[in-house]
Design a protein around this motif. Structure first.
Motif, PDB file in Angstrom:
ATOM      1  N   GLU A 263      33.888  81.212  26.194  1.00 11.93           N
ATOM      2  CA  GLU A 263      34.216  82.642  26.318  1.00 11.93           C
ATOM      3  C   GLU A 263      34.903  82.880  27.662  1.00 11.93           C
ATOM      4  O   GLU A 263      34.320  83.438  28.597  1.00 11.93           O
ATOM      5  N   PRO A 264      36.153  82.488  27.809  1.00 13.75           N
ATOM      6  CA  PRO A 264      36.841  82.586  29.110  1.00 13.75           C
ATOM      7  C   PRO A 264      37.097  84.015  29.571  1.00 13.75           C
ATOM      8  O   PRO A 264      37.398  84.227  30.738  1.00 13.75           O
ATOM      9  N   GLY A 265      36.981  84.999  28.666  1.00 12.62           N
ATOM     10  CA  GLY A 265      37.247  86.373  29.062  1.00 12.62           C
ATOM     11  C   GLY A 265      36.059  87.108  29.652  1.00 12.62           C
ATOM     12  O   GLY A 265      36.183  88.279  30.045  1.00 12.62           O
ATOM     13  N   LEU A 266      34.900  86.460  29.722  1.00 10.76           N
ATOM     14  CA  LEU A 266      33.718  87.132  30.268  1.00 10.76           C
ATOM     15  C   LEU A 266      33.921  87.496  31.738  1.00 10.76           C
ATOM     16  O   LEU A 266      34.465  86.708  32.518  1.00 10.76           O
ATOM     17  N   THR A 267      33.468  88.689  32.097  1.00 11.82           N
ATOM     18  CA  THR A 267      33.518  89.099  33.511  1.00 11.82           C
ATOM     19  C   THR A 267      32.136  89.134  34.147  1.00 11.82           C
ATOM     20  O   THR A 267      32.022  89.307  35.360  1.00 11.82           O
ATOM     21  N   ALA A 268      31.076  88.983  33.325  1.00  9.86           N
ATOM     22  CA  ALA A 268      29.722  89.047  33.884  1.00  9.86           C
ATOM     23  C   ALA A 268      28.743  88.316  32.976  1.00  9.86           C
ATOM     24  O   ALA A 268      28.934  88.236  31.756  1.00  9.86           O
ATOM     25  N   LEU A 269      27.673  87.784  33.590  1.00 12.22           N
ATOM     26  CA  LEU A 269      26.589  87.150  32.857  1.00 12.22           C
ATOM     27  C   LEU A 269      25.260  87.750  33.294  1.00 12.22           C
ATOM     28  O   LEU A 269      24.984  87.863  34.500  1.00 12.22           O
ATOM     29  N   LEU A 270      24.449  88.128  32.312  1.00 13.63           N
ATOM     30  CA  LEU A 270      23.077  88.545  32.547  1.00 13.63           C
ATOM     31  C   LEU A 270      22.192  87.327  32.311  1.00 13.63           C
ATOM     32  O   LEU A 270      22.160  86.784  31.193  1.00 13.63           O
ATOM     33  N   CYS A 271      21.502  86.877  33.342  1.00 15.60           N
ATOM     34  CA  CYS A 271      20.706  85.647  33.269  1.00 15.60           C
ATOM     35  C   CYS A 271      19.221  85.997  33.316  1.00 15.60           C
ATOM     36  O   CYS A 271      18.787  86.770  34.177  1.00 15.60           O
ATOM     37  N   MET A 272      18.440  85.432  32.417  1.00 14.03           N
ATOM     38  CA  MET A 272      17.026  85.784  32.315  1.00 14.03           C
ATOM     39  C   MET A 272      16.150  85.135  33.381  1.00 14.03           C
ATOM     40  O   MET A 272      14.930  85.303  33.360  1.00 14.03           O
ATOM     41  N   SER A 273      16.738  84.373  34.294  1.00 13.77           N
ATOM     42  CA  SER A 273      15.995  83.838  35.434  1.00 13.77           C
ATOM     43  C   SER A 273      16.980  83.548  36.555  1.00 13.77           C
ATOM     44  O   SER A 273      18.184  83.374  36.320  1.00 13.77           O
ATOM     45  N   ASP A 274      16.467  83.481  37.754  1.00 13.02           N
ATOM     46  CA  ASP A 274      17.323  83.124  38.893  1.00 13.02           C
ATOM     47  C   ASP A 274      17.815  81.687  38.778  1.00 13.02           C
ATOM     48  O   ASP A 274      18.918  81.358  39.249  1.00 13.02           O
TER      49      ASP A 274
END
Length: 367
Positions: A263-274
């Motif tokens: 998914e090269p167009g993503l501008t952000a990721l929500l990560c469920m852990s640090d």
């Protein structure tokens, strides 16, 4: 042939005779020191040391009391994976400190393929109380605890009737994380979820698959993310979701790398852990993506990892020390014979650092 005569081990009676006191007095010197004067206790312990008496046999004592004097802490993964998680280390340390006044031994039961220890291991464990730390809903260990009739403290998940529960506002924290990105202007947002520990490989998940996770935390955090995304007018079904183990850094980096390529167009990721966010930071760097200029990242937990990353990580803070302390207090409460109180839900807080910014195009303008 040399005849070796074993020296008889000194007993509590030997110490009592040496000091000129009763057996009960010697026993109190070890088990109820507040019942003796400091001077008398010192005389008893000095005599015991001189005779080579190490104190009451803990096995015999547990048999007499029908108690083991131990608390079993059940984990969702094997020890090497579990202790790669800073959140567990902090929580467990606070728990151990809280139960210290009760002088209970702490027994660790590592997890396996179904997201918890094997039922057979739980049935054999010499413990007076069990603690469930982020176990899967499907963990067979939970039924084994019920079969034994042992009191249970739940840290995070799963919520079970009759158990003492302490957790956090997972949904509120994940909503705050997603809202932060939406308010910055992000519309192409992906999710990195914690990989389930029951044997399935990590990778891309459909929304339905992710929402059916046997881990309540995954379901709650994903629900919070997608609710806010939907409120912003973004189709939640368009949000790509991947599951990887943040505790296996090499695997997590490879997974995050594959996700960003896919998914090269993503501008952000929500990560469920640090830890997942740390893996995504490494993967972004490998792909020549700048954080946050090309990719914004938000973690969850606010472990020391978050502050040490470059750039420092925007994340959702939870009170790991408080959670461990309360879990320990609940354990002592149940061991005293009292009933479990209502579940304790600790608040979460978004901590904004340098890993998030408005989405920027290659020309330097918001996109």
């Amino acid at each position: 042939m040399v005849n070796v005569t074993r020296r008889r081990r000194p007993t509590l009676d030997d110490v009592a005779a040496a000091v000129g006191v009763s057996r009960a007095t010697v026993s109190n010197a070890y088990n109820r020191p507040d019942q003796l004067s400091a001077e008398l206790r010192a005389r008893v312990l000095d005599a015991a040391k001189r005779l080579g008496y190490a104190g009451p046999n803990p096995v015999a004592r547990s048999l007499a009391r029908s108690q083991s004097g131990a608390i079993a802490f059940m984990l969702d993964a094997n020890l090497s994976i579990a202790f790669s998680d800073p959140a567990l280390s902090i929580t467990l340390d606070a728990f151990a400190t809280a139960i210290a006044p009760g002088e209970h031994a702490l027994v660790l039961l590592p997890g396996g393929e179904d997201g918890g220890p094997r039922a057979e291991r739980v049935m054999r464990a010499q413990a007076d109380l069990m603690v469930s730390y982020s176990l899967s809903d499907k963990a067979s260990a939970l039924q084994a605890v019920r079969d034994r009739g042992l009191p249970l403290v739940v840290v995070d998940e799963p919520h079970l009737p009759g158990a003492a529960v302490v957790g956090i506002d997972d949904r509120g924290g994940s909503e705050a994380a997603a809202r932060h990105l939406v308010e910055l202007g992000h519309r192409r947002i992906g999710v990195l979820a914690q990989d389930c520990m029951y044997g399935f490989p990590g990778g891309r998940r459909s929304r339905a698959e992710a929402e059916a996770s046997p881990f309540r935390i995954n379901r709650e955090r994903l629900g919070g993310y997608l609710d806010v995304i939907a409120e912003a007018g973004i189709d939640p079904d368009s949000v790509p979701i991947w599951e990887f183990s943040g505790m296996d850094r090499e695997r997590a980096v490879a997974g995050a790398h594959a996700a960003l390529v896919e998914e090269p167009g993503l501008t952000a990721l929500l990560c469920m852990s640090d830890e997942l966010a740390a893996a995504a930071t490494t993967a972004a760097r490998q792909l020549g993506l700048r954080v946050p200029e090309d990719l914004s990242l938000v973690g969850f937990d606010d472990t020391p990892t978050a502050r040490l990353l470059d750039p420092p990580l925007t994340t959702v803070r939870q009170d790991l020390l408080g959670k461990g302390r309360i879990a320990g207090e609940l354990a002592l409460l149940l061991l005293s014979g009292r009933k479990a109180p209502k579940p304790t839900v600790l608040p979460t807080e978004l901590v904004v650092r340098a890993s998030t910014a408005p989405p920027v195009s290659a020309g330097g303008k918001p996109r």
